[in-house]
Write a protein that holds these residues in place. Sequence first.
Motif, PDB file in Angstrom:
ATOM      1  N   ILE A  14      32.948 -26.984  33.770  1.00 61.68           N
ATOM      2  CA  ILE A  14      32.142 -26.007  33.494  1.00 61.68           C
ATOM      3  C   ILE A  14      31.000 -26.041  34.392  1.00 61.68           C
ATOM      4  O   ILE A  14      29.955 -25.198  35.022  1.00 61.68           O
ATOM      5  N   ARG A  66      24.281 -36.978  21.417  1.00 63.32           N
ATOM      6  CA  ARG A  66      25.105 -35.616  21.285  1.00 63.32           C
ATOM      7  C   ARG A  66      26.030 -35.653  21.081  1.00 63.32           C
ATOM      8  O   ARG A  66      27.080 -35.385  20.046  1.00 63.32           O
ATOM      9  N   MET A 122      19.294 -22.424  21.849  1.00 62.59           N
ATOM     10  CA  MET A 122      19.259 -24.101  22.073  1.00 62.59           C
ATOM     11  C   MET A 122      19.119 -24.593  21.426  1.00 62.59           C
ATOM     12  O   MET A 122      19.548 -25.549  20.912  1.00 62.59           O
ATOM     13  N   THR A 123      18.215 -24.288  20.450  1.00 63.30           N
ATOM     14  CA  THR A 123      17.466 -24.829  18.940  1.00 63.30           C
ATOM     15  C   THR A 123      18.911 -24.705  18.276  1.00 63.30           C
ATOM     16  O   THR A 123      18.422 -25.850  17.558  1.00 63.30           O
ATOM     17  N   GLN A 163      21.445 -23.366  17.751  1.00 63.86           N
ATOM     18  CA  GLN A 163      22.935 -23.804  18.741  1.00 63.86           C
ATOM     19  C   GLN A 163      23.361 -25.369  17.881  1.00 63.86           C
ATOM     20  O   GLN A 163      23.980 -25.385  18.355  1.00 63.86           O
ATOM     21  N   PHE A 164      21.962 -25.874  18.407  1.00 60.14           N
ATOM     22  CA  PHE A 164      22.726 -27.804  18.078  1.00 60.14           C
ATOM     23  C   PHE A 164      22.664 -28.348  16.803  1.00 60.14           C
ATOM     24  O   PHE A 164      23.971 -28.841  16.242  1.00 60.14           O
ATOM     25  N   PHE A 165      22.842 -27.182  15.641  1.00 55.92           N
ATOM     26  CA  PHE A 165      23.197 -27.694  14.526  1.00 55.92           C
ATOM     27  C   PHE A 165      24.438 -26.858  14.193  1.00 55.92           C
ATOM     28  O   PHE A 165      25.113 -27.182  13.306  1.00 55.92           O
ATOM     29  N   ILE A 166      24.938 -26.048  15.153  1.00 56.15           N
ATOM     30  CA  ILE A 166      25.950 -25.500  14.111  1.00 56.15           C
ATOM     31  C   ILE A 166      27.694 -25.578  15.396  1.00 56.15           C
ATOM     32  O   ILE A 166      27.500 -24.885  16.495  1.00 56.15           O
ATOM     33  N   PRO A 167      28.095 -26.296  14.874  1.00 59.73           N
ATOM     34  CA  PRO A 167      29.473 -27.067  15.595  1.00 59.73           C
ATOM     35  C   PRO A 167      30.425 -25.981  15.892  1.00 59.73           C
ATOM     36  O   PRO A 167      31.657 -26.059  16.393  1.00 59.73           O
ATOM     37  N   HIS A 168      30.224 -24.370  14.901  1.00 65.69           N
ATOM     38  CA  HIS A 168      31.525 -23.440  15.212  1.00 65.69           C
ATOM     39  C   HIS A 168      31.770 -23.229  16.941  1.00 65.69           C
ATOM     40  O   HIS A 168      30.822 -22.909  17.714  1.00 65.69           O
ATOM     41  N   ARG A 169      33.126 -22.910  16.755  1.00 72.29           N
ATOM     42  CA  ARG A 169      33.844 -22.679  18.092  1.00 72.29           C
ATOM     43  C   ARG A 169      32.689 -21.305  18.423  1.00 72.29           C
ATOM     44  O   ARG A 169      32.703 -21.225  19.907  1.00 72.29           O
ATOM     45  N   TYR A 170      32.359 -20.323  18.035  1.00 73.66           N
ATOM     46  CA  TYR A 170      31.373 -19.265  18.396  1.00 73.66           C
ATOM     47  C   TYR A 170      30.665 -19.897  19.103  1.00 73.66           C
ATOM     48  O   TYR A 170      29.976 -19.506  20.470  1.00 73.66           O
ATOM     49  N   GLN A 177      29.887 -22.855  20.222  1.00 72.44           N
ATOM     50  CA  GLN A 177      30.232 -24.053  21.648  1.00 72.44           C
ATOM     51  C   GLN A 177      30.567 -22.658  22.738  1.00 72.44           C
ATOM     52  O   GLN A 177      29.932 -23.605  23.973  1.00 72.44           O
ATOM     53  N   PHE A 221      27.316 -22.082  23.693  1.00 73.30           N
ATOM     54  CA  PHE A 221      26.334 -22.700  24.370  1.00 73.30           C
ATOM     55  C   PHE A 221      27.274 -23.095  26.181  1.00 73.30           C
ATOM     56  O   PHE A 221      25.998 -23.245  27.313  1.00 73.30           O
ATOM     57  N   GLU A 222      28.788 -22.745  26.306  1.00 68.31           N
ATOM     58  CA  GLU A 222      29.514 -23.724  27.263  1.00 68.31           C
ATOM     59  C   GLU A 222      28.687 -22.300  28.597  1.00 68.31           C
ATOM     60  O   GLU A 222      28.443 -22.824  29.475  1.00 68.31           O
ATOM     61  N   ASP A 253      33.120 -29.862  12.916  1.00 68.34           N
ATOM     62  CA  ASP A 253      33.820 -29.925  14.340  1.00 68.34           C
ATOM     63  C   ASP A 253      33.726 -28.208  14.441  1.00 68.34           C
ATOM     64  O   ASP A 253      33.305 -27.711  13.985  1.00 68.34           O
ATOM     65  N   ALA A 254      33.891 -28.046  15.795  1.00 67.95           N
ATOM     66  CA  ALA A 254      33.864 -26.823  16.062  1.00 67.95           C
ATOM     67  C   ALA A 254      35.035 -25.692  15.597  1.00 67.95           C
ATOM     68  O   ALA A 254      35.529 -24.788  15.564  1.00 67.95           O
ATOM     69  N   GLN A 275      32.989 -25.614  11.182  1.00 63.92           N
ATOM     70  CA  GLN A 275      31.624 -25.789  10.669  1.00 63.92           C
ATOM     71  C   GLN A 275      30.961 -25.074  11.177  1.00 63.92           C
ATOM     72  O   GLN A 275      30.614 -24.985  12.751  1.00 63.92           O
ATOM     73  N   TRP A 276      29.729 -23.872  10.013  1.00 64.68           N
ATOM     74  CA  TRP A 276      28.802 -23.315  10.503  1.00 64.68           C
ATOM     75  C   TRP A 276      27.484 -24.115  10.718  1.00 64.68           C
ATOM     76  O   TRP A 276      26.280 -24.085  11.001  1.00 64.68           O
ATOM     77  N   ARG A 286      23.606 -33.551  11.217  1.00 63.18           N
ATOM     78  CA  ARG A 286      22.289 -33.063  11.690  1.00 63.18           C
ATOM     79  C   ARG A 286      20.836 -33.273  10.928  1.00 63.18           C
ATOM     80  O   ARG A 286      19.683 -32.581  11.191  1.00 63.18           O
ATOM     81  N   GLY A 323      14.309 -25.456  24.212  1.00 65.10           N
ATOM     82  CA  GLY A 323      15.300 -25.605  23.202  1.00 65.10           C
ATOM     83  C   GLY A 323      15.772 -26.892  23.241  1.00 65.10           C
ATOM     84  O   GLY A 323      15.835 -27.394  22.006  1.00 65.10           O
TER      85      GLY A 323
END
Lengths: 280, 221, 384, 236
Positions: A143, A191, B17-18, B20-27, B29, B32-33, C38-39, C123-124, C129, D116
Motif C-alpha cells: 500500500i 493494533r 477512521m475512528t 473503522q477501528f472497531f469493524i474488522p469486516h472486509r469492507y 478493511q 481503510f486501505e 477478523d475480516a 465480523q462487524w 476493542r 481519527g
Amino acid sequence: MNIFEKFLYIDRRWIFILVALAVAVPLVFPLGLAVTTSPPVENVYNEIESLKPGTPVLISVDYDPATQPELGPMTIALLRHCIARKLPVIVTVLVPGGPGLAVDITSKVAEEMGAQRDVDYTLLGYKVGVSAVILSLGQDFRISYPRDYYNTPLDEIPLMKNVKNYNDVGLVVSISGTVIPEYWVAYAHERYGQKVAAGVTAVMAADFYPYLQTGQLVGLVGGLKGAAEYEKLIDRPADGLKGMDAQTIVHLLIVVFIILGNVAYIFMRRAKKRSEASAR
Amino acid sequence: MRRELPLAICFIMGVIMTVQFFIPHRYSQWLFENMLRWLIIVFTFALILGILSLIKLHIQKVQYRRRDWLYSIVALTGLGLSLVTGFMKGPESISEGQPFMTLYNYVQIPMQATMFSLLAFYIASAAFRTFRARTLEATLLLIAAVVVMLGRVSFAAIFKDLSLGFSTWVESWLPGFAEWVLDYPNMAAKRGIMIGIGLGAISTALKIILGIERSWLGGGD
Amino acid sequence: MKNLTRAFTVFLFYFAATALTAAEEAEPPVTARDVPNDAGGAVDITWLASPLEKEEGFQGYDVQRRAPGKEAFETIAEITPGEAVYQDKEAEDGVPYEYRVRALPAEGPPVVLGVSGAAASGQWFNTRRTNVLVGVIFVTTVIVFFIYRAKGGAELFVRKIAGLEAVDEAIGRATEMGKPILYVTGLGDASEISTIAAMTILAKVATKTAEYETPLIVPCYDPIVMMVEKEMVREAYAEVGKPDAFDEDSVFYVTTSQFGYVAAVDGIMVRERPATNFYMGAFYAESLILAETGAATGAIQIAGTDRVTQLPFFITACDYTLMGEELYAATAYLSRDPLFLGSLKGQDWSKAVIITAMVIGTALLIVSVHLGTGFAKLFETGAG
Amino acid sequence: MHLSTDIFIWIAALLTLCIYSFLYKDNPFYKFAEHLLVGVSAGYLFVIYFWNNMWPNLLIPLRDGFGILLTEGRFTGNLAALVPGTLGLLLLTRLIPKIGWISRWAFGFYFGAFQGIVITGYMQAFILAQVYGTFMKGGNPVFSLVLMGDFFTRPAWGPFVLAVSGPLMIAGVVCTLTYFFFSTEHRGFAGGVAKVGIVFLMIGFGASFGYTVMARVSLLIGRLQFLIRDWLGLIS
C-alpha cells in the motif's frame, strides 16, 4: 561582587575549552574503561537471538543527520547482528532527512559483511505520514511501498516475496530521536500485535520506560551508551565503545561543575546574608 | 463552501477512521486501505507546500533586498545544487555514489550533526553557572540527574582502575540503582505525564473532528 | 435396603451421565472454528497431539479441506511435529468446509485424527476493542459536556497555579528597579496550543505592564505570531486606558532560525538587563541557552512549556515553572475561554475516573488476586 | 598525523568549524553555513518527497492507468490515484492568497483522518495499556502480596526492594496524576498527595536531565571523532 560571584560568572568560553579537551583527549589517548550492559539493551539482543534464521526484521531509520552521531552506531550494530544471524533486514525510513543515512549505512555494512541487496536486506526508502505508513504496513507493505528506494517493484524483490504484512515480520526496531517509536507502539504493536523494540537518543530514553514495563516495547537501546552496550553484546567494538571513555570523563566534569557551582552558590548566599545583616 | 465544507470533510474523515477501528469486516478493511493509500499522497503535497513557501520567502528577501538578503542567495544556491543533482539522472540520482549523495554526506550531514552538538558546551557551562539547588524540588532533580549520569557510564570503572577500596561497592550498586530509578520512580512520573498527554491529544482530536476547534482553518472567511 | 439400592442405582446413573457429558465436553481431537474478530476468509484449525508423536521418525501432520459437494479431501498444509494449530487463510466466506487432520507416522498410511466443520465469516464489531469504545465514548461525552457548560457561562472551578501567583510579584519588581520585562513565546507557530496559551498569558502580563508603565520587550520567532501578539498587546494597553503608552517597536520579529534567534535574544538580555524574563510556549534545545543567559544576568525567570524534555532545564534555571498541563490550566484560569476551560474540566474528570480505577484495582488485587486480575483485564489491550 | 587529502572531507571539516564558531559568538561564517544548510536540506527534502513518494505512489500508477486506458480502453484501479492527486493539487492553492481557501478542502481531508487515527490509537496505547500496566506486569500483580511474603520469610535488602518497588510505582502514578488535577485546591489530603507527586515528577525530570546531558555529549563525541580521525588523521 564578591569572590564567589566572580568565580561563578567567569566567561563561559573557558568552560567550552575544558569540555572540548575532556572529549578530545580520551579520544586520542583511550583509557579503555569497562562498559557494563543493562537489561533494556540485553532484551533487544536476546529478542533478535531468539528469532529463527530467515525471519525478517524491520529496522526503521527514523532519524536524520542531527542525531546521526548518537544513533548511527546502534543502527550499524543492529544491522550487523541481524545479518550475522541470517535474518533478512527490511529497512524503512519515516523521517524525510533519513533515507541518505540509511543508504550509506546499509551499503557499507553490506559490503563489509558480504550481504546481498534484496536478498539479505532491502531498503524500502522514505514515506510521508508516519502513522498512516505504520498502519498500512499492518495491512500490506505494498500500500505505501509499491516500490523500494531504488525504484524496484516490491514483487520483484526476492526478500519481499513472502512478506505481506506484520504477520511475516519477527521484530520491528524503530531508531529515532523523536516520538516515532511511540507511534510504532500505538499502531503496530497495539493494533496488529507486532513486537516492537526501540533505539532512541538519550534525550528521549527516560520517557520510554512506561512502555518497557507494559511490554509494549520488548527492549530499548538508549543513546551512545546503548550502542556501546550492543557492540559489547555482539562483540564488535566500534564508534559507540570508542566514545565511552570521553563520555565518562565529560559526565564526571559536568557533575563536578554542578557540585562546585552549588557550593559556591551556597557560600555566596551566606556571604550576602551576612553583609545584609551587618548593614542593618 | 469556504468554512462549512472543509469542516464537514474533516468530520467525515475523522469519523470514518475512528469507526473503522472497531469493524474488522472486509469492507471496512478495503475502505481503510484505500484511505491510507490516499492519505500518503495528499500528505506528500502538504510537505512539498512547506518547501515551496520557504523558497518563496527567500526569493522575496532577495527581490526586495531585505536584511541579510545576501544569505538568502546562499540558501537558494544550496537549494539549486540539491535540485540539480537530485534530478539529473532520473530516479537513479539518489543512489549511493551519485553527486546528490555526496552533497548530502559532506555538506548536510556535517552541519546538521554539528548544530546540536553545540549544546554539549552550553550544558556544561549551565551546569556550572545555572543549575542550582534553589528549592527542595530542584535538589531532588539534580540528585536524580547525577545518579543517572554516573550510573549509565563507566564511572565505577575509574574507581576500579585506581583500585580504590570502595570500588566494588560503587561498581555493583551504582548502575543497578540508576536502573532502579529509571524503572520505578521515573517510570511512574512518566506514566502520569503520558496519561495526561494522551487525554490532551484525544480531546484536541475530538474538538477538531467535531468542529469545535477551528483554528486550523486559518484566518479569513 | 430397597431404598439404598435405589439410591445407589440413581447415583450410578447420575455418575455415568455426568461422566458421559464430561467425555462429550472433553476437547475433540480436531476443532475447526471461524477466526473471531477478523475480516473474514480465515478458519482456525487446532488438534490434540497424536500419540504417534513419541515414535521415532514421526513426520508431522497434514491438514486437509473439503468443500461441500466434493468427494475428496484436499491437502492444504503440512505441519511439522510439535505444532498443533493451523490457520486456513484461503477460505471463502460462508462456505461450510470440512477439515481433516492426519498424523503421518514414519511408515505406513496416515492416521486420521478427526474431522471438523466450519465456515469463515467477517465480523462487524471487534469485541476485543470494547474497552476502547467505552473509553472513547466516555471521554467524548465529558469533554463535549463541559465545553457546552463553559460556553453556557457556568462557573467552573480551576485551582490557583503557583507560577501565576509569581507573575504580579515579578512585574512589581521590574517596576521598582525601573528595568524592562522580556517575554519570549518560543518557537511554535500560531496554531500550536502552547503558543496560544503563551499569547493569552502575554495579554495578561501586558495589562499589568501598561498599568505600571513598565517597558515590555517581545522578540518573535515567527512573523505571524508577531502580528497576533502585537495586536494583543496593543489591545491590552487600550483596555487599561493607556493606548499611548504602547510602543510599536516593543513587539518585533527577529528571525526564523533556531540558533540565530537565541543569539539575538541573548544579546538583548545582556544589553538591556531585563529584571524579569518570561519563557512561555513551545521550546526546543534552545531553552537551556536562554535560561542560562537569563540566570547569569540575575533576572527573575518564569517559564512554562508543554515540551516535557525541556522542563528539567527550566526547573533548575528558573524561579517558577509551569509544567506541561499547568500551562493550559493557567490559560484557562486567566482567560476563562470555554474551549480551554471545558477541555481542561473534561480531562480532569477522565483523570479522576482513571485514579479511582487504579485505587479500586489495587485494592481488589490485595483482597483477592482472582478478583483483581478480572478487574485489570477490563483495561487489557494489544494483539489485534 | 595523516591529514586528509579528500577535498570533500575538507569541505565537511570547514563547514563543521563554521558552525562551531558560533561558540565564540554569532558571526558571518556561522550565518553562511546555516543558510547553506537551510537551502541544501530543503532541496534534499524536495528530491526525496518526489522520488520516494510522488513518483512510485502517484505518478507511476497514473502512468500505468492511463497507458491501459489508452491502449486497451479499460479503467483500472490505478486511476483511483486521481482523487488524492487532485486533492493534493488543491492544497497547493495555498500559495496563491486569493484562492488559498480552496486548500482547506484537502487540508480537512488529511487532517480529519489523522485526528481519527489518534483518538483510538492513543486510547489504546497511552490510556488503557498504561492503566493495565499499573495493575499487572507480565500477568502478575504489581502490588504483590507474594513478594511481600518473601520479604517477611527472608528479610534481606533484595526481597525488600522487590516487594516495595511495585507499590511505590502505583503510588507514583496516582500522585503524579493528582498533581495534574486542577479541579480542587491543593490543600489537605489532596495537597499532600500532590506534593508526593512533585517528588516523583522531579525524579523523573532528573532522569531525563541526566540522559539529555549524555545525548549532547554523544553528539559532540561524534563530531570530534570526525574531525580528529577523518580530517586530521590523529587516530585510526
